[in-house]
Design an enzyme around this catalytic site. Structure first.
Site, PDB file in Angstrom:
ATOM      1  CG  HIS A  58      -0.555   0.383   2.473  1.00 12.11           C
ATOM      2  ND1 HIS A  58       0.203   1.167   3.059  1.00 12.11           N
ATOM      3  CD2 HIS A  58      -0.447  -1.044   3.550  1.00 12.11           C
ATOM      4  CE1 HIS A  58       0.538   0.684   4.899  1.00 12.11           C
ATOM      5  NE2 HIS A  58       0.796  -0.333   4.366  1.00 12.11           N
TER       6      HIS A  58
ATOM      7  CB  SER B 292       1.862  -3.169   5.673  1.00 19.63           C
ATOM      8  OG  SER B 292       0.757  -2.762   6.685  1.00 19.63           O
TER       9      SER B 292
ATOM     10  CG  ASP C 153       2.808 -20.344  13.021  1.00 12.01           C
ATOM     11  OD1 ASP C 153       2.762 -20.303  13.770  1.00 12.01           O
ATOM     12  OD2 ASP C 153       3.155 -20.935  11.732  1.00 12.01           O
TER      13      ASP C 153
END
Length: 363
Positions: A178, A317, A302
């Site tokens: 992004h 991110s 996980d």
């Protein structure tokens, strides 16, 4: 060789006091800004078929083209209160390219131009949503005798994110999945020059429902790993000559959107020190294939990652997603109400912004 402008801005950046590094915001817009005079975009005839998934955190510094208006306020002086910036037509989100005939490179330079005006009108060249505007501002004398406009401005951002891929054929890399948005206006920062730096994670603030967590890291400000050439809604991109971070890793095939399936997958993430590990996730839903950065829903399953971070946190991110031995995308957003879930971008969507495609000419 780096331009003198880049060196000057980097020198100034290194001498700023950054007691708290600003977190990179999670949402972007659709504009694409590049800096061909400092680092040309990668031009290829086809998107790459194999890339190295990275998953390592990096420090990111970005300087804007001009200075960004992030707020407007009043100036209080002997003549009372007034708002010169607002009265001349400036708006939050405007990019001031020049003032008083001087091309702007820093907030300090802008403040100096206004202060030297002694209250006389100052010509401003402004970009607003792709349009060029010429404004005339009349600074007001503050209570301390200094001329001001009442505009809050910013020329740089810094933060931590994750490198998604490295292309051994071109030297290009992509990160975040992004764009880097201004923290006040939420607008995509227009890139002039920028770089990525080596970073290691020193602490984690775990995410909770309603409160996103974050990675906290140390930057190596003395050495750039690579230069940025684009800040887009689908990621930040650059080229990297220092490849020690990726030299031992194997390139994987790039998955097409139709190859991505609901079900088990893995992400590569760096949530402690400088170690990148693989963690199990579930692709729960394929959605909005044409969205800038929200193409699939990722569920962290996980136990190790859930114990360490509570799920997806800011700084993750760009963490690459691998499924069936192929690179399928990158983590981009966390769902604030449930940090174990977030969004991911298709790797092909990310690559479309990172590479300038030229059509093959018929022979």
């Amino acid at each position: 060789m780096k331009s003198q402008e880049h060196l000057d801005k980097t020198h100034r950046f290194h001498h700023q006091v950054l007691s708290v590094l600003m977190a990179l915001t999670l949402f972007g817009s659709v504009s694409v800004w590049a800096a061909p005079e400092t680092q040309p975009a990668i031009r290829v005839e086809a998107l790459p078929e194999r890339l190295i998934p990275v998953g390592h955190t990096v420090g990111i510094k970005l300087f804007s083209q001009g200075i960004l208006v992030v707020g407007l306020s009043e100036v209080e002086g002997a003549a009372g209160r007034c708002a010169p910036a607002r009265e001349c037509g400036l708006r939050v989100g405007d990019l001031i390219v020049s003032a008083g005939g001087e091309e702007l490179e820093s907030t300090e330079q802008f403040q100096s131009v206004v202060a030297r005006s002694n209250g006389n009108p100052v010509a401003l060249s402004v970009r607003r949503e792709g349009r060029a505007l010429e404004l005339q501002a009349e600074p007001a004398q503050g209570g301390d005798g200094v001329a001001r406009l009442g505009a809050w401005v910013r020329d740089s951002l810094a933060g931590i994110g994750t490198m998604t891929f490295y292309d051994p054929e071109t030297g290009a890399f992509g990160a975040l999945g992004h764009g880097i948005n201004d923290t006040d206006t939420n607008l995509l920062m227009p890139l002039d020059v920028g770089a990525v730096m080596y970073a290691r994670v020193k602490a984690v603030k775990p995410g909770e429902a309603g409160s996103p967590g974050e990675l906290r890291g140390d930057f190596d400000l003395q050495q750039d790993l690579g230069a940025l050439y684009a800040n887009t809604a689908r990621g930040v991109f650059g080229t990297m000559e220092e490849t020690s971070m990726v030299k031992s890793q194997e390139a994987l095939p790039v998955a097409k959107p139709e190859e991505i399936r609901r079900g088990p997958a893995e992400i590569l993430a760096n949530v402690s020190g400088d170690t990148v590990e693989r963690y199990k996730v579930e692709i729960e839903r394929i959605c909005a294939p044409n969205s800038p950065s929200q193409n699939m829903v990722v569920h962290i399953t996980d136990p190790r990652l859930l114990s360490a971070t509570g799920g997806i946190v800011q700084g993750m991110s760009g963490s690459p997603i691998v499924q069936g031995g192929k690179l399928i995308g990158a983590v981009t957003h966390v769902m604030v109400g449930d940090p174990t879930r977030g969004y991911g971008i298709f790797i092909t969507n990310m690559l479309q912004d990172g590479y300038s495609i030229t059509s093959k000419k018929a022979s």
